[in-house]
Design a protein around this motif. Structure first.
Motif, PDB file in Angstrom:
ATOM      1  N   ILE A  39       0.835  -1.201   0.000  1.00  0.00           N
ATOM      2  CA  ILE A  39       0.000   0.000   0.000  1.00  0.00           C
ATOM      3  C   ILE A  39       0.875   1.258   0.000  1.00  0.00           C
ATOM      4  CG2 ILE A  39      -1.698   1.314   1.336  1.00  0.00           C
ATOM      5  CD1 ILE A  39      -2.776  -1.366   2.374  1.00  0.00           C
ATOM      6  N   ARG A  40       1.960   1.214   0.749  1.00  0.00           N
ATOM      7  CA  ARG A  40       2.830   2.395   0.834  1.00  0.00           C
ATOM      8  C   ARG A  40       3.552   2.644  -0.478  1.00  0.00           C
ATOM      9  NH1 ARG A  40       6.930   3.741   5.896  1.00  0.00           N
ATOM     10  NH2 ARG A  40       7.169   5.980   5.399  1.00  0.00           N
ATOM     11  N   GLN A  41       4.009   1.586  -1.120  1.00  0.00           N
ATOM     12  CA  GLN A  41       4.694   1.733  -2.403  1.00  0.00           C
ATOM     13  C   GLN A  41       3.770   2.241  -3.499  1.00  0.00           C
ATOM     14  OE1 GLN A  41       6.412  -2.144  -3.026  1.00  0.00           O
ATOM     15  NE2 GLN A  41       8.105  -1.782  -1.598  1.00  0.00           N
ATOM     16  N   ALA A  42       2.473   1.959  -3.348  1.00  0.00           N
ATOM     17  CA  ALA A  42       1.498   2.448  -4.328  1.00  0.00           C
ATOM     18  C   ALA A  42       1.133   3.906  -4.080  1.00  0.00           C
ATOM     19  CB  ALA A  42       0.236   1.586  -4.280  1.00  0.00           C
ATOM     20  N   GLY A  43       1.628   4.496  -3.008  1.00  0.00           N
ATOM     21  CA  GLY A  43       1.351   5.884  -2.701  1.00  0.00           C
ATOM     22  C   GLY A  43      -0.008   6.128  -2.087  1.00  0.00           C
ATOM     23  N   ALA A  44      -0.668   5.076  -1.609  1.00  0.00           N
ATOM     24  CA  ALA A  44      -1.997   5.211  -1.011  1.00  0.00           C
ATOM     25  C   ALA A  44      -1.864   5.612   0.459  1.00  0.00           C
ATOM     26  CB  ALA A  44      -2.772   3.912  -1.127  1.00  0.00           C
ATOM     27  N   LYS A  45      -2.951   6.212   0.992  1.00  0.00           N
ATOM     28  CA  LYS A  45      -2.928   6.684   2.374  1.00  0.00           C
ATOM     29  C   LYS A  45      -3.229   5.585   3.394  1.00  0.00           C
ATOM     30  CE  LYS A  45      -4.403  11.381   1.170  1.00  0.00           C
ATOM     31  NZ  LYS A  45      -5.418  12.434   1.392  1.00  0.00           N
ATOM     32  N   GLY A  46      -3.648   4.441   2.931  1.00  0.00           N
ATOM     33  CA  GLY A  46      -4.080   3.409   3.866  1.00  0.00           C
ATOM     34  C   GLY A  46      -2.980   2.601   4.501  1.00  0.00           C
ATOM     35  N   TRP A  47      -1.722   2.978   4.277  1.00  0.00           N
ATOM     36  CA  TRP A  47      -0.649   2.156   4.832  1.00  0.00           C
ATOM     37  C   TRP A  47      -0.580   2.256   6.357  1.00  0.00           C
ATOM     38  CZ3 TRP A  47       3.587   3.697   7.698  1.00  0.00           C
ATOM     39  CH2 TRP A  47       3.877   5.051   7.724  1.00  0.00           C
ATOM     40  N   ILE A  48      -0.974   3.416   6.929  1.00  0.00           N
ATOM     41  CA  ILE A  48      -0.918   3.550   8.388  1.00  0.00           C
ATOM     42  C   ILE A  48      -1.966   2.663   9.058  1.00  0.00           C
ATOM     43  CG2 ILE A  48      -1.164   5.131  10.324  1.00  0.00           C
ATOM     44  CD1 ILE A  48       0.105   7.298   8.683  1.00  0.00           C
ATOM     45  N   PRO A  49      -3.252   2.652   8.623  1.00  0.00           N
ATOM     46  CA  PRO A  49      -4.193   1.682   9.200  1.00  0.00           C
ATOM     47  C   PRO A  49      -3.745   0.238   9.019  1.00  0.00           C
ATOM     48  CG  PRO A  49      -5.392   3.391   8.046  1.00  0.00           C
ATOM     49  CD  PRO A  49      -3.943   3.608   7.732  1.00  0.00           C
ATOM     50  N   ALA A  50      -3.106  -0.066   7.885  1.00  0.00           N
ATOM     51  CA  ALA A  50      -2.604  -1.424   7.669  1.00  0.00           C
ATOM     52  C   ALA A  50      -1.473  -1.742   8.643  1.00  0.00           C
ATOM     53  CB  ALA A  50      -2.129  -1.590   6.225  1.00  0.00           C
ATOM     54  N   PHE A  51      -0.618  -0.756   8.899  1.00  0.00           N
ATOM     55  CA  PHE A  51       0.464  -0.935   9.879  1.00  0.00           C
ATOM     56  C   PHE A  51      -0.131  -1.131  11.268  1.00  0.00           C
ATOM     57  CE2 PHE A  51       3.982  -0.107  12.591  1.00  0.00           C
ATOM     58  CZ  PHE A  51       5.146  -0.293  11.848  1.00  0.00           C
ATOM     59  N   ARG A  52      -1.166  -0.352  11.573  1.00  0.00           N
ATOM     60  CA  ARG A  52      -1.845  -0.495  12.864  1.00  0.00           C
ATOM     61  C   ARG A  52      -2.391  -1.901  13.031  1.00  0.00           C
ATOM     62  NH1 ARG A  52      -7.197   2.904  13.271  1.00  0.00           N
ATOM     63  NH2 ARG A  52      -7.651   1.393  11.626  1.00  0.00           N
ATOM     64  N   THR A  53      -3.056  -2.437  12.018  1.00  0.00           N
ATOM     65  CA  THR A  53      -3.607  -3.795  12.100  1.00  0.00           C
ATOM     66  C   THR A  53      -2.511  -4.826  12.321  1.00  0.00           C
ATOM     67  OG1 THR A  53      -5.454  -3.188  10.646  1.00  0.00           O
ATOM     68  CG2 THR A  53      -4.952  -5.532  10.862  1.00  0.00           C
ATOM     69  N   ALA A  54      -1.427  -4.699  11.565  1.00  0.00           N
ATOM     70  CA  ALA A  54      -0.312  -5.653  11.699  1.00  0.00           C
ATOM     71  C   ALA A  54       0.271  -5.625  13.100  1.00  0.00           C
ATOM     72  CB  ALA A  54       0.770  -5.332  10.663  1.00  0.00           C
ATOM     73  N   THR A  55       0.415  -4.448  13.679  1.00  0.00           N
ATOM     74  CA  THR A  55       0.997  -4.336  15.014  1.00  0.00           C
ATOM     75  C   THR A  55       0.040  -4.846  16.081  1.00  0.00           C
ATOM     76  OG1 THR A  55       2.137  -2.353  14.211  1.00  0.00           O
ATOM     77  CG2 THR A  55       2.227  -2.795  16.570  1.00  0.00           C
ATOM     78  N   ILE A  56      -1.247  -4.548  15.928  1.00  0.00           N
ATOM     79  CA  ILE A  56      -2.233  -5.054  16.892  1.00  0.00           C
ATOM     80  C   ILE A  56      -2.197  -6.574  16.939  1.00  0.00           C
ATOM     81  CG2 ILE A  56      -4.708  -5.304  17.328  1.00  0.00           C
ATOM     82  CD1 ILE A  56      -5.098  -2.467  16.356  1.00  0.00           C
ATOM     83  N   MET A  57      -2.132  -7.208  15.781  1.00  0.00           N
ATOM     84  CA  MET A  57      -2.090  -8.671  15.726  1.00  0.00           C
ATOM     85  C   MET A  57      -0.883  -9.205  16.483  1.00  0.00           C
ATOM     86  SD  MET A  57      -3.144  -8.910  11.688  1.00  0.00           S
ATOM     87  CE  MET A  57      -2.223 -10.434  11.473  1.00  0.00           C
ATOM     88  N   LYS A  58       0.272  -8.593  16.276  1.00  0.00           N
ATOM     89  CA  LYS A  58       1.496  -9.065  16.922  1.00  0.00           C
ATOM     90  C   LYS A  58       1.449  -8.840  18.432  1.00  0.00           C
ATOM     91  CE  LYS A  58       4.058  -8.018  12.702  1.00  0.00           C
ATOM     92  NZ  LYS A  58       4.944  -7.044  12.031  1.00  0.00           N
ATOM     93  N   VAL A  59       0.901  -7.700  18.854  1.00  0.00           N
ATOM     94  CA  VAL A  59       0.788  -7.418  20.284  1.00  0.00           C
ATOM     95  C   VAL A  59      -0.196  -8.386  20.949  1.00  0.00           C
ATOM     96  CG1 VAL A  59      -0.019  -5.703  21.953  1.00  0.00           C
ATOM     97  CG2 VAL A  59       1.482  -5.010  20.078  1.00  0.00           C
ATOM     98  N   ALA A  60      -1.325  -8.663  20.285  1.00  0.00           N
ATOM     99  CA  ALA A  60      -2.302  -9.600  20.842  1.00  0.00           C
ATOM    100  C   ALA A  60      -1.683 -10.971  21.052  1.00  0.00           C
ATOM    101  CB  ALA A  60      -3.512  -9.697  19.912  1.00  0.00           C
TER     102      ALA A  60
END
Length: 376
Positions: free
Chosen positions: A172-193
């Motif tokens: 998502i980040r390489q495509a220049g889209a704004k959704g990379w931060i929510p995607a990063f948030r989801t990835a981190t939440i999963m790892k923390v859980a």
């Protein structure tokens, strides 16, 4: 002058004005029954969410039966739950919850202390009866009612899941889209859980102040302890609190969490927000439904089974700590279980681990036999 006793909270004199003419007497009594039951439950210190959920269940059954509680029969019970299971595909836990709520409602109505039986007989020539029995309802015969597919992730599945979540961020980040931060948030939440064994609601409601240092484990920096303030509540009690210590097996997650709090979250969160995982608007924590949808997108993209849900991350945490040799009581305290038997349900030890246990036992027996033979 002392006021005379009129009965317990929820009794007829407190919720129904007797002797008053009404246009729809049956509906008036029905509404008073619901109000009285709610008052009785609040008097037992049950939460508003619990009371409202049970009330909704009773109202749903009333609409299906097209009859008032003093007219309910066991045959209507069979028809209602047949439709719920066979037609609408409700889960066993849902059926069990509905039956418990309806059974408790009728226990309240049939208790002489509250006066509803006598009141209905005087008004309608009928009275409520308990129609939920052992022979026509499900029994809670075990601690877990989840489907057999609910299990821990294997280590390979976890690796695929986390890799897929990270790949989504990069893509998502390489495509220049704004959704990379929510995607990063989801990835981190999963790892923390997974790394701290947290439930979905526990992890999503974390605040910045819930992450703290552990003086006895300085190697984990500011993430040595996570304070859970929104743990699963017992009935009638506030959310259960606990502290979860960071363990060396999951030290990699400390860096993931630090990267989110120090580098990514400041790009996303409002200045005064203290939520660890702020929503898109920043006014609250990420919603439970939003987190579930984001997680399921990653899981489907990773090609994992549908039965492997967010809670399976917690099951994996318990399993992997057991395989690492941690004390069972320590694990129980980490995940906040009241009973050790509940923790054991979460455990799904891998075949490799069981094989190592058996192999170790064989070697110990062989060593003991050799020692005995040398003595002779």
């Amino acid at each position: 002058m002392r006021t005379p006793e009129v009965g317990p909270v929820g009794s007829v004199p407190l919720v129904l004005r007797c002797g008053t003419g009404v246009l729809n007497e049956a509906e008036t009594v029905w509404v008073a029954m619901l109000d009285g039951w709610a008052a009785q439950q609040f008097a037992r210190n049950l939460s508003a969410g619990t009371v409202e959920g049970r009330r909704s269940t009773v109202m749903r059954f009333r609409r299906f039966a097209e009859a008032y509680p003093w007219q309910w029969t066991a045959s209507v019970v069979d028809e209602f739950f047949l439709e719920l299971r066979a037609v609408k595909g409700a889960a066993r836990s849902t059926v069990l919850g509905y039956q418990n709520a309806l059974r408790m409602f009728l226990e309240y109505l049939t208790d002489p202390a509250y006066g509803w039986g006598e009141q209905c007989w005087e008004r309608f020539g009928e009275h409520p009866a308990q129609v939920f029995h052992e022979w026509n309802t499900a029994r809670h015969a075990q601690d877990a009612v989840a489907t057999p597919g609910k299990r821990p992730y294997t280590r390979d599945e976890l690796e695929d899941l986390f890799d897929c979540a990270d790949d989504r961020v990069l893509r998502i980040r390489q495509a220049g889209a704004k959704g990379w931060i929510p995607a990063f948030r989801t990835a981190t939440i999963m790892k923390v859980a997974y790394a701290w064994g947290l439930r979905r609601n526990e992890v999503r409601c974390l605040d910045l102040v819930d992450i703290a240092t552990n003086p006895r484990a300085p190697q984990f920096g500011n993430a040595g302890i996570i304070y859970v303030r929104h743990g699963k509540a017992m009935r009638g009690s506030p959310p259960k609190r606990r502290s979860v210590l960071t363990v060396p097996e999951f030290d990699w997650a400390v860096e993931c969490l630090r990267q989110w709090t120090d580098q990514v979250r400041p790009l996303y969160a409002p200045a005064r927000s203290t939520w660890l995982w702020p929503s898109e608007r920043g006014t609250a924590a990420i919603a439970a439904d939003s987190l579930s949808r984001a997680f399921n997108e990653v899981k489907r993209e990773a090609g994992l089974d549908d039965d492997l849900d967010f809670h399976s991350l917690r099951r994996s945490y318990v399993t992997h700590l057991i395989e690492a040799g941690y004390d069972a009581f320590f694990i129980q305290q980490q995940v906040g279980h009241e009973h050790a038997s509940t923790t054991s349900i979460y455990t799904g030890l891998s075949p490799d681990y069981r094989a190592r246990v058996v192999d170790g036992a064989i070697h110990r027996m062989a060593a003991a036999a050799m020692t005995t033979s040398k003595e002779y």
